[in-house]
Design a protein around this motif. Structure first.
Motif, short mmCIF file in Angstrom:
data_model
loop_
_atom_site.label_atom_id
_atom_site.label_comp_id
_atom_site.label_asym_id
_atom_site.label_seq_id
_atom_site.Cartn_x
_atom_site.Cartn_y
_atom_site.Cartn_z
N TYR A 122 30.69 -22.94 50.33
CA TYR A 122 29.58 -23.74 50.77
C TYR A 122 29.86 -24.54 52.17
O TYR A 122 29.04 -24.27 53.28
CB TYR A 122 29.04 -25.10 49.91
CG TYR A 122 29.04 -24.42 48.35
CD1 TYR A 122 28.43 -23.21 48.23
CD2 TYR A 122 29.50 -25.34 47.53
CE1 TYR A 122 28.51 -22.74 46.67
CE2 TYR A 122 29.35 -24.79 45.74
CZ TYR A 122 28.86 -23.56 45.83
OH TYR A 122 28.65 -23.31 44.49
N ASN A 123 31.17 -24.68 52.41
CA ASN A 123 31.68 -25.34 53.75
C ASN A 123 31.52 -23.79 54.54
O ASN A 123 31.25 -24.17 55.97
CB ASN A 123 33.01 -25.69 53.64
CG ASN A 123 33.14 -27.10 52.61
OD1 ASN A 123 32.09 -27.71 52.74
ND2 ASN A 123 34.42 -27.27 52.41
N GLY A 126 28.10 -23.85 55.69
CA GLY A 126 27.75 -24.62 56.92
C GLY A 126 28.20 -24.26 58.20
O GLY A 126 27.69 -24.48 59.43
N SER A 191 23.59 -23.18 44.86
CA SER A 191 24.09 -23.77 45.68
C SER A 191 24.32 -23.00 46.97
O SER A 191 24.18 -23.74 48.15
CB SER A 191 25.56 -24.05 45.25
OG SER A 191 25.51 -24.81 44.02
N GLN A 192 24.44 -21.77 47.34
CA GLN A 192 24.36 -21.03 48.46
C GLN A 192 23.07 -21.41 49.26
O GLN A 192 22.87 -21.65 50.14
CB GLN A 192 24.57 -19.63 48.30
CG GLN A 192 25.97 -19.18 47.65
CD GLN A 192 26.28 -17.75 47.77
OE1 GLN A 192 25.59 -16.76 48.57
NE2 GLN A 192 26.85 -17.23 46.68
N GLU A 194 20.97 -23.85 49.00
CA GLU A 194 20.92 -25.08 49.29
C GLU A 194 21.48 -25.61 50.39
O GLU A 194 21.34 -26.43 51.23
CB GLU A 194 21.22 -26.29 47.93
CG GLU A 194 20.44 -26.07 46.81
CD GLU A 194 21.08 -26.78 45.66
OE1 GLU A 194 22.20 -27.17 45.67
OE2 GLU A 194 20.28 -26.73 44.43
N ASN A 195 22.64 -24.81 50.54
CA ASN A 195 23.66 -24.96 51.71
C ASN A 195 23.14 -23.96 52.99
O ASN A 195 23.61 -24.11 53.89
CB ASN A 195 25.08 -24.63 51.44
CG ASN A 195 25.82 -25.85 50.87
OD1 ASN A 195 26.08 -26.69 51.29
ND2 ASN A 195 25.55 -25.66 49.23
#
Length: 339
Positions: A122-123, A126, A191-192, A194-195
């Motif tokens: 997830y970082n 970003g 989650s991917q 959402e990020n």
């Protein structure tokens, strides 16, 4: 932003098809080899958000493709569930510990508890979004059956007979593991999204190892489960390599696009799909070893075989020793084409 890929997935009219390549970030690029040489291992690179973002963006700069795909690995899911892996040169992924009996499945964590350990992915998303606003970003995961194969075999295989044997010997336990994988993959993809990824692809690389009945029970069922839990309107691509016997069942999946390998004739795809899905693929990766004239001819043949609901890609990931000039000829031929 170049929104060609998203426009096609959203059913909008476009002037040409978008193009991206599976495994476009990798050894075909000298920039990638330079970064990779400075890392301790492939897994180290996957877990380094700054470097993983760098190699994700490299093919956008070098090749001019219409999308970036997150640089990661499908095996981060088994790892976060409790099975560590590493990559062995000239061999591929290896799991020191595998699933050997039904009791091993009970020891695995899954779902949100497991995928919270994937913060480095997830970082990376970003980092990519901070640096890249020119093209969409594709997220991805392996499908449960393909992940199951590696967790049972511990490495790649020509037959995956150990994994297939387990389906027959322990069907209840197999379904239990598939469910744990499906729940984990769904949480991971959510989650991917959402990020910041713009769409997601599910890779079922070893779908062709199962016949139609087994793939329906242990493959498609769990892809359906994943798709049903993603947010409404998620742009989804499903690529089940080699699953030609399951064409009809795949067509019924609630996804925006289906990827096809090179074993399908475009006329066959068109006659069955009939506009119900966006088609992705399906050029033979070995075409890119040909001379410039051959690559252009085969690419134009592909382009004229499909209508505007087409994402150009290969029928598999680009091979590591593919000549860079051949890849560029392919990409540039697509980009100069107009409907």
């Amino acid at each position: 932003m170049n929104t060609l890929l998203l426009d096609v997935l959203d059913g909008k009219q476009v002037e040409r098809p978008p193009i991206w390549l599976m495994r476009q970030a990798g050894r075909i690029l000298p920039q990638y080899r330079k970064v990779r040489a400075g890392m301790g291992s492939f897994v180290d690179l996957v877990k380094n958000p700054e470097k993983a973002a760098e190699v994700t963006i490299q093919p956008v700069d070098e090749l001019g493709v219409d999308a970036a795909i997150l640089f990661s690995d499908i095996l981060v899911i088994p790892e976060c569930m409790g099975l560590e892996y590493h990559l062995v040169k000239n061999k591929g992924p290896v799991f020191p510990k595998t699933i050997n009996d039904p009791g091993d499945i009970d020891q695995l964590i899954h779902g949100e508890i497991a995928t919270k350990n994937l913060g480095y992915v997830y970082n990376t998303i970003g980092e990519i979004k901070n640096r890249l606003d020119r093209v969409p970003l594709i997220g991805f995961s392996g499908a449960p059956w393909t992940l199951f194969c590696y967790m049972l075999e511990g490495e790649g295989s020509k037959t995956f007979s150990k994994a297939r044997r387990f389906l027959y010997q322990h069907p209840e336990a197999s379904h239990k593991l598939m469910d744990k994988l499906a729940v984990s993959v769904a949480e991971y993809l959510k989650s991917q999204l959402e990020n910041g990824v713009d769409c997601v692809q599910i890779f079922d690389s070893w779908a062709g190892m199962l016949g139609q009945d087994l793939y329906k029970e242990f493959g498609i069922k769990y892809i359906e489960q994943i798709l049903s839990t993603l947010p409404t309107g998620t742009r989804t691509i499903v690529f089940s390599k080699g699953a030609s016997s399951s064409f009809g069942e795949l067509l019924n999946l609630d996804c925006k696009a289906l990827g096809f390998d090179w074993s399908y004739r475009p006329s066959e795809i068109n006659s069955v799909v009939k506009g119900r899905k966006v088609v992705q693929g399906n050029l033979d990766p070995c075409v890119l070893y040909g001379d410039e004239k051959t690559i252009k001819e085969k690419t134009l043949q592909l382009l004229t075989s499909f209508d505007e609901k087409h994402i150009v890609n290969l029928g598999h990931g680009v091979y590591p020793d593919t000549p860079l000039d051949g890849v560029k000829t392919f990409v540039n031929t697509v980009k100069s084409y107009r409907y």
